[in-house]
Scaffold this motif. Structure first.
Motif, short mmCIF file in Angstrom:
data_model
loop_
_atom_site.label_atom_id
_atom_site.label_comp_id
_atom_site.label_asym_id
_atom_site.label_seq_id
_atom_site.Cartn_x
_atom_site.Cartn_y
_atom_site.Cartn_z
N ARG A 1 -6.20 5.08 -9.31
CA ARG A 1 -5.84 6.50 -9.11
C ARG A 1 -5.58 7.17 -10.45
O ARG A 1 -5.99 8.31 -10.67
N ARG A 2 -4.87 6.49 -11.35
CA ARG A 2 -4.61 7.07 -12.68
C ARG A 2 -5.91 7.31 -13.44
O ARG A 2 -6.01 8.25 -14.21
N ALA A 3 -6.91 6.45 -13.20
CA ALA A 3 -8.21 6.61 -13.86
C ALA A 3 -9.07 7.65 -13.15
O ALA A 3 -10.14 8.02 -13.64
N SER B 1 -12.27 5.46 -7.56
CA SER B 1 -11.93 4.60 -6.42
C SER B 1 -11.55 3.21 -6.90
O SER B 1 -11.90 2.80 -8.01
N LEU B 2 -10.85 2.49 -6.04
CA LEU B 2 -10.49 1.12 -6.37
C LEU B 2 -11.75 0.28 -6.60
O LEU B 2 -11.81 -0.52 -7.53
N ASN B 3 -12.76 0.48 -5.77
CA ASN B 3 -14.01 -0.27 -5.93
C ASN B 3 -14.63 -0.03 -7.31
O ASN B 3 -15.02 -0.98 -8.00
N ARG C 1 -1.33 -3.18 -4.79
CA ARG C 1 -0.71 -1.87 -5.02
C ARG C 1 -0.91 -1.43 -6.49
O ARG C 1 -1.25 -0.29 -6.77
N ALA C 2 -0.69 -2.35 -7.43
CA ALA C 2 -0.84 -2.02 -8.85
C ALA C 2 -2.28 -1.64 -9.19
O ALA C 2 -2.51 -0.73 -9.99
N LEU C 3 -3.25 -2.32 -8.58
CA LEU C 3 -4.66 -2.01 -8.84
C LEU C 3 -5.03 -0.64 -8.30
O LEU C 3 -5.74 0.13 -8.95
N VAL D 1 -5.84 -10.83 -3.00
CA VAL D 1 -4.76 -10.82 -4.00
C VAL D 1 -3.44 -10.59 -3.29
O VAL D 1 -3.40 -10.19 -2.12
N GLU D 2 -2.38 -10.82 -4.00
CA GLU D 2 -1.04 -10.57 -3.47
C GLU D 2 -0.86 -9.05 -3.25
O GLU D 2 -1.42 -8.25 -4.01
#
Length: 109
Positions: free
Chosen positions: A90-92, A95-97, A83-85, A77-78
């Motif tokens: 983090r807000r949730a 982990s990103l995964n 960064r947004a993901l 992704v761009e």
């Protein structure tokens, strides 16, 4: 394109108006299995026959018919979206995964 189920299998189906013929391919198998028919009933029977023939063929070879999936794939992704993901994850509080997996599960349903 539409899909057509048979047992635990799914096939993609398209209509070719020039040939006046439906044709399909069974998804997620180790091999490419196609079928065709001129009517919906003929197409359904061809799908069933193709699946049953393939399952018998796999049994003779001692193979599983379905593709094996590792559970891993790369998504590019761009940088701004990346960064947004990460920020959303983090807000949730996960982990990103895990965030991506949860989001994909929701989208797949």
């Amino acid at each position: 394109m539409t899909t057509m189920p048979y047992r635990n299998y799914e096939a993609s189906v398209e209509y070719d108006p020039e040939a006046d013929l439906f044709h399909g391919e069974i998804l997620d198998l180790r091999d490419v299995i196609t079928f065709q028919g001129r009517s919906v009933d003929e197409l359904k029977q061809a799908l069933a026959d193709s699946v049953e023939d393939y399952l018998a063929f796999c049994a003779e070879r001692g193979e599983e018919p379905a593709k094996a999936y590792s559970g891993q794939f790369v998504v590019r992704v761009e940088p701004g979206l990346h960064r947004a993901l990460v920020s959303s994850a983090r807000r949730a509080g996960i982990s990103l995964n895990k965030w991506v997996a949860r989001t994909l599960e929701q989208a797949a349903d």
